[in-house]
Design an enzyme around this catalytic site. Structure first.
Site, PDB file in Angstrom:
ATOM      1  N   ARG A  43     -14.889  16.992  -3.265  1.00 22.42           N
ATOM      2  CA  ARG A  43     -14.051  16.379  -1.651  1.00 22.42           C
ATOM      3  C   ARG A  43     -14.373  18.010  -1.182  1.00 22.42           C
ATOM      4  O   ARG A  43     -15.127  18.583  -0.611  1.00 22.42           O
ATOM      5  CB  ARG A  43     -13.123  15.837  -2.138  1.00 22.42           C
ATOM      6  CG  ARG A  43     -12.909  15.164  -0.125  1.00 22.42           C
ATOM      7  CD  ARG A  43     -11.635  13.990  -0.515  1.00 22.42           C
ATOM      8  NE  ARG A  43     -10.395  14.989  -0.359  1.00 22.42           N
ATOM      9  CZ  ARG A  43      -9.280  14.599  -0.245  1.00 22.42           C
ATOM     10  NH1 ARG A  43      -9.334  12.362   0.077  1.00 22.42           N
ATOM     11  NH2 ARG A  43      -8.186  14.359  -0.337  1.00 22.42           N
ATOM     12  N   LYS A  68       1.114   8.817   4.329  1.00 28.03           N
ATOM     13  CA  LYS A  68       0.553   7.910   4.969  1.00 28.03           C
ATOM     14  C   LYS A  68      -0.030   6.544   4.519  1.00 28.03           C
ATOM     15  O   LYS A  68      -0.121   6.080   5.995  1.00 28.03           O
ATOM     16  CB  LYS A  68      -1.213   8.687   4.309  1.00 28.03           C
ATOM     17  CG  LYS A  68      -1.435   8.601   3.716  1.00 28.03           C
ATOM     18  CD  LYS A  68      -2.819   9.037   3.183  1.00 28.03           C
ATOM     19  CE  LYS A  68      -3.808   8.752   1.543  1.00 28.03           C
ATOM     20  NZ  LYS A  68      -4.967   9.686   1.587  1.00 28.03           N
TER      21      LYS A  68
END
Length: 353
Positions: free
Chosen positions: A129, A36
């Site tokens: 998260r 990414k």
């Protein structure tokens, strides 16, 4: 042409090879390279494969699409959106999941395409998260996935340090063993992948009593050679994979402190200034729309990054041994966020060497 981000693939391949050896020596044979940070650029991703990664992993479907012709299994790291399940099944061989509704949607999408889609269930071990936080919710999901016709339960995983900055320890990661063993005991099913996190877990490699994990998803340590728990450099790697160059568009001697009442800057902040007297300042054509000021590190260590605005960065070049002039290029090393921002900015030219 400028600002320009130059990627040295030879340095990158070497970093990947060093980590590949380190992982193999520690029994980790499911090596995922996170793409990414460079937006899934296929040429750069191929260097990952040349260096020995087994999987290409990304958070964005758009990036997986760019890499669709590369010969490696693709992992979608970010939890899938229900609105994108058709594309997830099309472009990702494996997706990470923590929601039953999404798993059901993936199962239907895979069934519609006549495919079998692999899923890894995420557990939250304290970083807060993504992931199942309660054990009973996790085992409920396992039971339901095992009954789905078009999904295959590939493994379990955890993410640490990205949000809560929780450092991976063998005590925390050992809970993955508990989950793995629990799946075996409750359902008679062996999980293939035990994914123990990202570059922040690398510092544990080589230490005794490392909990059983056979997969890491690595990005920062590949592109910069630093593990992300404590920022230590891995021996044999280099951070000079990425060099950013920007052009000087003005050089003037000016005071260190603005004249007049100080309010808020273009980003709504109240700036403070150190009074160093009259200094030679270089203005470069690079701004916060391209990269954050605190993510760039001048190769010429006599340069001080003073700050900037959306389109400009201001440097103090007073103490430099080199006599710079307008039109000269200033080179910078980058941190992980800097590479990510420059790769994403359409205003930064990319050159792959």
């Amino acid at each position: 042409m400028y600002p320009k981000l130059t990627v040295n693939l030879d340095v990158l391949r070497n970093n990947v090879k060093v980590l590949n050896t380190l992982l193999r020596d520690n029994g980790i044979d499911h090596f995922a390279g996170v793409t990414k940070v460079f937006c899934g650029n296929p040429k750069i991703a191929q260097a990952y494969l040349d260096g020995g990664v087994n999987y290409l992993a990304d958070s964005r479907i758009q990036n997986l699409k760019r890499m669709k012709d590369l010969d490696a299994p693709k992992i979608l790291l970010r939890l899938p959106q229900i609105s994108e399940v058709d594309e997830v099944v099309e472009y990702a061989d494996i997706s990470f999941n923590s929601e039953l509704l999404t798993l059901e949607a993936l199962n239907q999408a895979a069934k519609d395409k006549g495919k079998k889609h692999n899923v890894v269930l995420m557990v939250d071990l304290g970083d807060l998260r993504e992931g199942f936080y309660k054990e009973e919710d996790f085992y409920e999901a396992v039971e339901k996935v095992l009954k789905m016709d078009s999904l295959y339960l590939k493994g379990i995983g955890v993410n640490l340090t990205c949000y809560g900055a929780v450092i991976p320890t063998k005590e925390i990661l050992s809970r993955l063993d508990d989950y793995k063993n629990g799946v075996k005991e409750k359902f008679g099913f062996d999980l293939e992948i035990i994914s123990g996190g990202n570059s922040s877990s690398v510092y544990l490699l080589g230490k005794e009593d490392l909990p059983f994990i056979n997969n890491l998803r690595l990005g920062e340590v590949l592109i910069l050679g630093t593990e992300s728990a404590y920022g230590e450099v891995i021996e044999g790697t280099s951070k000079e994979t990425w060099i950013l160059e920007a052009e000087i568009i003005e050089i003037k001697d000016k005071p260190s402190v603005p004249t007049g009442e100080i309010g808020r800057d273009a980003f709504g902040n109240e700036p403070t200034f150190v009074d160093r007297g009259i200094r030679t300042r270089a203005l470069i054509a690079l701004g916060k729309q391209d990269v954050a000021n605190d993510s760039i590190y001048p190769v010429d260590q006599d340069i001080i990054v003073l700050g900037g605005s959306s389109d400009h960065t201001i440097l103090d070049i007073t103490d430099c041994k080199k006599e710079y002039k307008v039109g000269d290029k200033i080179s910078f090393l980058l941190d992980y966020v800097g590479v990510l921002m420059c790769s994403t900015s359409e205003y930064v030219t990319k050159e792959i060497k």
